[in-house]
Design a protein around this motif. Structure first.
Motif, PDB file in Angstrom:
ATOM      1  N   TYR A 167       0.827  -1.203   0.000  1.00 41.42           N
ATOM      2  CA  TYR A 167       0.000   0.000   0.000  1.00 41.42           C
ATOM      3  C   TYR A 167       0.858   1.249   0.000  1.00 41.42           C
ATOM      4  O   TYR A 167       2.049   1.214   0.314  1.00 41.42           O
TER       5      TYR A 167
ATOM      6  N   ALA B 141     -11.224  -7.015   0.474  1.00 38.66           N
ATOM      7  CA  ALA B 141     -10.626  -5.683   0.565  1.00 38.66           C
ATOM      8  C   ALA B 141     -10.771  -5.080   1.965  1.00 38.66           C
ATOM      9  O   ALA B 141      -9.864  -4.413   2.454  1.00 38.66           O
TER      10      ALA B 141
ATOM     11  N   ASP C  65      -2.945  -3.128  -2.942  1.00 39.26           N
ATOM     12  CA  ASP C  65      -3.109  -4.360  -3.697  1.00 39.26           C
ATOM     13  C   ASP C  65      -2.772  -5.503  -2.745  1.00 39.26           C
ATOM     14  O   ASP C  65      -1.913  -5.357  -1.886  1.00 39.26           O
TER      15      ASP C  65
END
Length: 116
Positions: free
Chosen positions: A5, A52, A17
């Motif tokens: 990140y 996420a 990601d």
């Protein structure tokens, strides 16, 4: 599981990601020119259930740990930062940084990061 990140300038948005591989190759494609990237490695039992929101929670905890190393002025949490922290310049009020955590990550400082 690896989470890569970065915190973008000037607003402090999070670009991240996550992957089952040992490196994050895709983040570089999106974050060209950004100076500071961080990487978190997690032990995840079932990677297919990792979403996420889990990645954002892990990033928030990592950033919170980094923030704990930033000194504050004589007023402590009621005062300002004595050093910059990502997109926050020295002198930023601590509560402003806390508010960013709560908005950016959809968490509560008290219950999610301070475990009170």
């Amino acid at each position: 599981m690896v989470i890569c990140y970065c915190v973008t300038e000037p607003l402090g948005n999070i670009l991240f990601d996550y992957t089952g591989k040992s490196t994050c190759d895709q983040l570089g494609d999106f974050a060209d020119g950004l100076i500071q990237h961080s990487k978190i490695t997690l032990d995840v039992v079932n990677e297919s259930e990792f979403v996420a929101a889990d990645a954002l929670r892990a990033i928030a905890k990592d950033l919170w740990a980094q923030l704990s190393d930033i000194p504050t002025d004589a007023d402590g949490v009621d005062g300002g930062l004595d050093a910059s922290f990502y997109h926050f310049p020295k002198g930023t009020q601590v509560y402003e940084v806390w508010a960013w955590f709560e908005v950016e990550f959809g968490i509560s400082i008290q219950s999610d990061l301070m475990c009170l």
